[in-house]
Design a protein around this motif. Sequence first.
Motif, mmCIF file in Angstrom:
data_model
loop_
_atom_site.group_PDB
_atom_site.id
_atom_site.type_symbol
_atom_site.label_atom_id
_atom_site.label_comp_id
_atom_site.label_asym_id
_atom_site.label_seq_id
_atom_site.Cartn_x
_atom_site.Cartn_y
_atom_site.Cartn_z
ATOM 1 N N ALA A 307 0.844 -1.189 0.000
ATOM 2 C CA ALA A 307 0.000 0.000 0.000
ATOM 3 C C ALA A 307 0.882 1.241 0.000
ATOM 4 O O ALA A 307 1.826 1.343 0.784
ATOM 5 C CB ALA A 307 -0.916 0.002 1.232
ATOM 6 N N ALA A 308 0.589 2.193 -0.883
ATOM 7 C CA ALA A 308 1.441 3.376 -1.035
ATOM 8 C C ALA A 308 1.134 4.403 0.047
ATOM 9 O O ALA A 308 0.004 4.884 0.154
ATOM 10 C CB ALA A 308 1.242 3.988 -2.414
ATOM 11 N N LEU A 309 2.157 4.749 0.845
ATOM 12 C CA LEU A 309 1.995 5.673 1.963
ATOM 13 C C LEU A 309 2.730 6.985 1.724
ATOM 14 O O LEU A 309 3.762 7.020 1.054
ATOM 15 C CB LEU A 309 2.508 5.036 3.257
ATOM 16 C CG LEU A 309 1.849 3.721 3.696
ATOM 17 C CD1 LEU A 309 2.461 3.250 5.016
ATOM 18 C CD2 LEU A 309 0.346 3.881 3.831
ATOM 19 N N PRO A 312 7.001 6.842 5.383
ATOM 20 C CA PRO A 312 7.402 5.430 5.452
ATOM 21 C C PRO A 312 6.530 4.604 6.394
ATOM 22 O O PRO A 312 5.877 5.134 7.302
ATOM 23 C CB PRO A 312 8.848 5.500 5.968
ATOM 24 C CG PRO A 312 9.317 6.869 5.635
ATOM 25 C CD PRO A 312 8.112 7.752 5.733
ATOM 26 N N TYR A 313 6.557 3.311 6.175
ATOM 27 C CA TYR A 313 5.872 2.385 7.078
ATOM 28 C C TYR A 313 6.459 2.508 8.476
ATOM 29 O O TYR A 313 7.680 2.606 8.650
ATOM 30 C CB TYR A 313 6.031 0.947 6.579
ATOM 31 C CG TYR A 313 5.008 0.558 5.539
ATOM 32 C CD1 TYR A 313 3.868 -0.140 5.890
ATOM 33 C CD2 TYR A 313 5.185 0.915 4.203
ATOM 34 C CE1 TYR A 313 2.916 -0.490 4.940
ATOM 35 C CE2 TYR A 313 4.246 0.576 3.239
ATOM 36 C CZ TYR A 313 3.104 -0.128 3.615
ATOM 37 O OH TYR A 313 2.157 -0.463 2.689
ATOM 38 N N ALA A 348 -7.365 1.858 -4.066
ATOM 39 C CA ALA A 348 -6.416 2.648 -3.284
ATOM 40 C C ALA A 348 -6.530 2.236 -1.822
ATOM 41 O O ALA A 348 -7.597 2.362 -1.219
ATOM 42 C CB ALA A 348 -6.678 4.144 -3.440
ATOM 43 N N ILE A 349 -5.430 1.764 -1.255
ATOM 44 C CA ILE A 349 -5.413 1.337 0.146
ATOM 45 C C ILE A 349 -4.614 2.302 1.005
ATOM 46 O O ILE A 349 -5.059 2.728 2.062
ATOM 47 C CB ILE A 349 -4.882 -0.105 0.260
ATOM 48 C CG1 ILE A 349 -5.936 -1.071 -0.309
ATOM 49 C CG2 ILE A 349 -4.545 -0.466 1.703
ATOM 50 C CD1 ILE A 349 -5.575 -2.535 -0.247
ATOM 51 N N GLY A 350 -3.421 2.689 0.571
ATOM 52 C CA GLY A 350 -2.601 3.606 1.346
ATOM 53 C C GLY A 350 -3.026 5.061 1.204
ATOM 54 O O GLY A 350 -3.719 5.437 0.252
ATOM 55 N N ASP A 414 0.590 -1.480 13.478
ATOM 56 C CA ASP A 414 2.037 -1.666 13.336
ATOM 57 C C ASP A 414 2.523 -1.039 12.041
ATOM 58 O O ASP A 414 3.593 -0.426 11.989
ATOM 59 C CB ASP A 414 2.387 -3.154 13.329
ATOM 60 C CG ASP A 414 2.164 -3.826 14.677
ATOM 61 O OD1 ASP A 414 2.077 -3.113 15.687
ATOM 62 O OD2 ASP A 414 2.082 -5.068 14.706
ATOM 63 N N ARG A 415 1.733 -1.197 10.985
ATOM 64 C CA ARG A 415 2.132 -0.694 9.674
ATOM 65 C C ARG A 415 2.138 0.834 9.611
ATOM 66 O O ARG A 415 3.039 1.436 9.035
ATOM 67 C CB ARG A 415 1.184 -1.224 8.602
ATOM 68 C CG ARG A 415 1.245 -2.735 8.376
ATOM 69 C CD ARG A 415 2.499 -3.124 7.614
ATOM 70 N NE ARG A 415 2.439 -4.505 7.177
ATOM 71 C CZ ARG A 415 2.853 -5.547 7.885
ATOM 72 N NH1 ARG A 415 3.375 -5.349 9.102
ATOM 73 N NH2 ARG A 415 2.766 -6.769 7.409
#
Length: 547
Positions: A307-309, A312-313, A348-350, A414-415
């Motif tokens: 998933a594009a954030l 950063p994760y 789209a998730i992130g 956590d992500r």
Amino acid sequence: MRKTLIFLTLIFAAFSLNAATLINNVKGYTLNPEGNLVTFSSLLIDQGKVKALDPESSPVEAEIIDGNGHVMLPGLIDAHGHLLGLGDNLLKVDLRNTSSEKEAAQAVAEYALGKAHLDWITGRGWNQELWSDRAFPKKSSLDKLNIDKPIWLIRVDGHAGWANSKALELAGVTKSTRAPAGGEIIRDAQGNPTGVLIDNAMSLIEKHLPHESANVMHAQLRAAGEHLLSQGITSMHDAGIGHKVYTFYLAKAVEEKLPLRVYAMVSATDPQLDQILERGNIIDPQGMLVIRSVKAYGDGALGSRGAALLKPYSDAQHQHGLLLTPKDDMPTLFNKVIGAGFQLNYHAIGDKANRLALDQFEQTFKMAGGKDLRNRIEHAQVIAIRDLPRFAELGVLPSMQPTHATSDKNMAEDRVGKERIKGAYAWQTLLKSGVRVPLGSDFPVELANPFYGLHAAVTRQDRDNQPVKGWYPEEALTLEQAFKGFTLDAAYAAHMEEEIGTLTPGKWADFILVDQDIFNISEKDIWKTQVLQTWIAGKEVFKRPQQ
């Protein structure tokens, strides 16, 4: 000018519809056109459509059926699933309930016994987040099985695959192989592929899979249809089909062999997209097949860190996720699809993928219009707080899946961390902003049972009642809101609210009979609901065998 093909009209003219039927002695629930819950005790059906609720009289020739006091609901609609993917899942090795890499490999070994006729061993459902070490699996555990065939196993979310050495060798994936844009090859410390490929890198393996024949697709359709009807689903939105499935669905519609209503989204990556757009919308007057939308792919999934954030994760500071559609390609894609009069449904998730999609919808609407197409963002899972109101402002529907929250609750924070999680799975916030929220399951990523989705939506708990007070319970829906998401709002998201979604006179008589009153039981028990009968267009298409 938008082109609409209703070429199925004459073919379906002979479609056999039932004569008048009165089903009485039911405890019925539906929504009125304003979305408010109403009750009834009998339903009159004529020519496959709802004639009246609680009619004062019925035609003399009407067949009368005793509902035996069972609860009647409108047929439930899953606004995001993968029909043939579900069928494929039902016909292949299922790794969903495995608790370790070793157990998953053993399941593959057991499945492979007696499968000498198969060129490949394929399956789906593994999820390393449910394993004790939470580590991606490796090719070595599959190689130890001594199965002299390529093995390819899709992660539960469909955004990663696990291969044995035979499959990697066949595909030519080596230490020197570069991952395509929007993909990743997981490697060991020496740079060798471990066997897991993520998102666009999966194509390196999948282009070598045997081509599916019409017979295989027919078997998948049959298996998926039987399963969905048994779960009370009378209509589903198929999130991403290629031209082969497009042609297959048209043929099945003509043959009157679609088991339930299908609202199909054409895959934006299909090489024949332009030709399909040129043909225009496909609208069957019987509502069994509608093709007027395109599914595009913004990013990967949260579980595989695809998933594009925007930042950063939180649990992997060197990773931002993957953009499957480059930002520079978005204007052309959006303008082409929306300009052709097709609804655009963007995965789209992130939070980065969601923002880019909202930004591009806004730009395209200004340049080319198309806001009335009820364009959608599929999943809308992690959204920056300031972007949440933009869905309502732009008229972009967040098409969401409640069980994703209860499946992801052990890893999602956590992500993305404590701040970003405030904009994640934000169902109630989005509803309050003034936008409709169509609901689904994303089967076979999640189980298709819509009562699992209703339960997750109102409790924010898994089916073990965890966490005790719900996971971020302020975002839970009321049962009426969730019910609307799986009926009227899902129909609206397909431009079909005048035909299905409620048991309103004039609409198709799609309904189910169930064994308990979901509006008068403890919310924790909603998921236990069993479907007794499923009807489409006034015809019984499923009946649970008596115990």
